[in-house]
Structures are given as C-alpha cells and as structure tokens.
Design a protein around this motif. Sequence first.
Motif, short mmCIF file in Angstrom:
data_model
loop_
_atom_site.label_atom_id
_atom_site.label_comp_id
_atom_site.label_asym_id
_atom_site.label_seq_id
_atom_site.Cartn_x
_atom_site.Cartn_y
_atom_site.Cartn_z
N GLN A 153 0.82 -1.20 0.00
CA GLN A 153 0.00 0.00 0.00
C GLN A 153 0.86 1.26 0.00
OE1 GLN A 153 -3.23 0.25 -0.53
NE2 GLN A 153 -3.11 2.48 -0.41
N LEU A 154 1.94 1.23 0.77
CA LEU A 154 2.84 2.38 0.82
C LEU A 154 3.51 2.59 -0.54
CD1 LEU A 154 4.23 4.63 2.39
CD2 LEU A 154 5.96 2.96 3.13
N VAL A 155 3.94 1.52 -1.17
CA VAL A 155 4.55 1.62 -2.51
C VAL A 155 3.57 2.25 -3.49
CG1 VAL A 155 5.32 0.27 -4.50
CG2 VAL A 155 6.22 -0.23 -2.23
N HIS A 156 2.30 1.81 -3.43
CA HIS A 156 1.28 2.36 -4.32
C HIS A 156 1.09 3.86 -4.08
CE1 HIS A 156 -2.37 2.94 -6.57
NE2 HIS A 156 -3.07 3.17 -5.49
N MET B 172 10.32 -0.01 -9.88
CA MET B 172 9.50 -0.77 -10.83
C MET B 172 9.33 -2.22 -10.36
SD MET B 172 10.52 0.75 -14.58
CE MET B 172 9.11 -0.03 -15.39
N ARG B 173 10.39 -2.78 -9.79
CA ARG B 173 10.26 -4.14 -9.24
C ARG B 173 9.30 -4.15 -8.05
NH1 ARG B 173 15.92 -3.89 -10.09
NH2 ARG B 173 16.62 -5.23 -11.80
N LYS B 174 9.33 -3.08 -7.25
CA LYS B 174 8.44 -3.01 -6.09
C LYS B 174 6.97 -2.98 -6.51
CE LYS B 174 11.50 -2.80 -2.75
NZ LYS B 174 11.69 -3.97 -1.84
N ILE B 175 6.66 -2.39 -7.67
CA ILE B 175 5.26 -2.37 -8.11
C ILE B 175 4.93 -3.56 -9.02
CG2 ILE B 175 5.08 0.14 -7.86
CD1 ILE B 175 5.18 0.35 -10.93
N ASN B 176 5.84 -4.56 -9.03
CA ASN B 176 5.62 -5.82 -9.75
C ASN B 176 5.71 -5.67 -11.26
OD1 ASN B 176 5.05 -7.49 -7.39
ND2 ASN B 176 3.16 -6.29 -7.22
N CYS B 177 6.69 -4.89 -11.73
CA CYS B 177 6.93 -4.80 -13.17
C CYS B 177 7.67 -6.04 -13.66
CB CYS B 177 7.72 -3.55 -13.52
SG CYS B 177 6.77 -2.03 -13.38
N VAL B 178 7.43 -6.38 -14.90
CA VAL B 178 8.14 -7.47 -15.58
C VAL B 178 8.87 -6.84 -16.76
CG1 VAL B 178 7.89 -9.57 -16.93
CG2 VAL B 178 6.46 -9.22 -14.90
N PHE B 179 10.16 -7.12 -16.88
CA PHE B 179 10.96 -6.54 -17.96
C PHE B 179 11.05 -7.53 -19.12
CE2 PHE B 179 12.40 -4.58 -14.01
CZ PHE B 179 12.25 -3.23 -14.33
N ILE B 180 10.76 -7.04 -20.32
CA ILE B 180 10.69 -7.92 -21.48
C ILE B 180 11.70 -7.49 -22.53
CG2 ILE B 180 8.79 -6.57 -22.52
CD1 ILE B 180 7.70 -9.28 -23.58
N ASP B 181 12.46 -8.46 -23.01
CA ASP B 181 13.42 -8.24 -24.09
C ASP B 181 12.80 -8.77 -25.38
OD1 ASP B 181 15.51 -8.01 -25.83
OD2 ASP B 181 16.93 -9.22 -24.66
N ARG B 182 12.21 -7.88 -26.15
CA ARG B 182 11.48 -8.29 -27.35
C ARG B 182 12.41 -8.80 -28.46
NH1 ARG B 182 6.17 -7.06 -26.81
NH2 ARG B 182 5.62 -5.43 -25.33
N SER B 183 13.71 -8.54 -28.31
CA SER B 183 14.65 -9.02 -29.33
C SER B 183 15.06 -10.47 -29.09
CB SER B 183 15.90 -8.13 -29.34
OG SER B 183 16.62 -8.25 -28.12
#
Length: 240
Positions: free
Chosen positions: A39-42, A114-125
Amino acid sequence: MFRTIFWFTYFWLYKLYSLILLAKVNRLIKNGKDRQAEQLVHEIAKKWARSLIKHTGSTVEVYGLENIPAGNVLFVSNHQGNFDIPLLIGYIDKPKGFIAKIELKKIPIISTWMRKINCVFIDRSNLRESMKAIIESVKLLKQGKSMVLFPEGTRSKSNKLGSFKPGGIKSAVKAQVPIVPVTINGSYRILEHNKFFIKPARIKIVISEPIYVNKLTKEERDNLPNRLREIIAANLDHRY
C-alpha cells in the motif's frame, strides 16, 4: 528551456529522496508487513507520478474510471510517449505493474521501484526471454496483481496507432482476468513532439468497458488483439 531544466532537476532530486522512502518500505517487508508495504509503494508511486505530470504544466482528463472492475485486471493501452507510465500510475487508482521494455531495468533507483510495483521486464529481441516475461506476468496476474501492457511494443511518438503484438495479451487469457482497454491521447506532446524539450500538453485518457476473457469463444480469443486495437483506435482523438 527553463521548464525542462526544472523538471529534470526535480526528477533527479526526488529520485534520490525516494531512497529514504524505499528504506521505509524495506523495513515493513523485513517485519513481515507485506500488505502495508504494498500500500505504501502504491501511495508513493501515485504521488510521484502525479507530481511528474504536474511539473510539466500539463492537464489531464480521465473518462471511464467506472469501467474498471473490482479485482485484478490487465490494462491494455496504446503507447505515445515516455510519460504514459506516470500517467497510468498517477491517474488510475489501482496498484499495477507494467510489462516494460528491458532498457528500463538499467536505470538506477527507477528499476528498483519498478520491481516493487511488480513490473516485468521484457526483451522483445530475444524470443526465449520474451516468453519468460510473459510467463512471469501470468504468474503475477494469477496471484491477484494488476498489470499494464503496451502491445505496440514501442512508443509511437505521435497520435498514430501501431500494430498490436499478441504475446502479452495471451497472459490475460491464460490467467483468466478481465482486460481493460485504455486510450491515451496527447502524451507525446509533452516531450517527443518537442525534440525532447518538456512542454505543457492536454492529455485525455479514455478507459473502455472491460472484456471478460472467460466468456469468450476460442475464435473471439484468437481475435482479441484486433478487437482491442479497434476499441483503442475508436477513442483516439486527433485533436490532441
């Protein structure tokens, strides 16, 4: 020029200040207070995102907030510029991570948040790494997290709409969560339209009715990328 210098100064100073906030989040996690930490991160992310938009001098209008269902969803949005992420964090009040390009993983402090808000990093190449990212996003959706996908894969830097890549959309189908189409109008005018000088812009965000993938036929699921593109395109306002 002054606005651009002021904005970037504010951005970097707040980024450094956020390390203090990050320590507070980590203390909550260490003490087993994961829900309070989330909640604090949000709250921190929303406040920071809104302040970033405010300091560009831009105005934001949001339509269709009532279309967002309770529970977790996959937001599918067009991608006009670098300010789309703070716009969606700041003006859609639901905790959410992003399926984001791998380059953002290299930015100090920002990548940590970004990791704290649950981001996923994608390498489209890299097809194998892309599949890993999709699998990770499915896992997060199944855990009750909301995510944002930019199916164009890159910024249009204009009010044009690119083709939609189907990969990330499949994550909602596999996780059986609703898809909420989002149309962003005018965000490219803050930065990309001005040779990377920051200028005020009028922004309009339109949130369309959700698509419940568990109610779709196989044929309808296969056509989801086209259907989502049509919905988002219908809400593109070329006055912005």
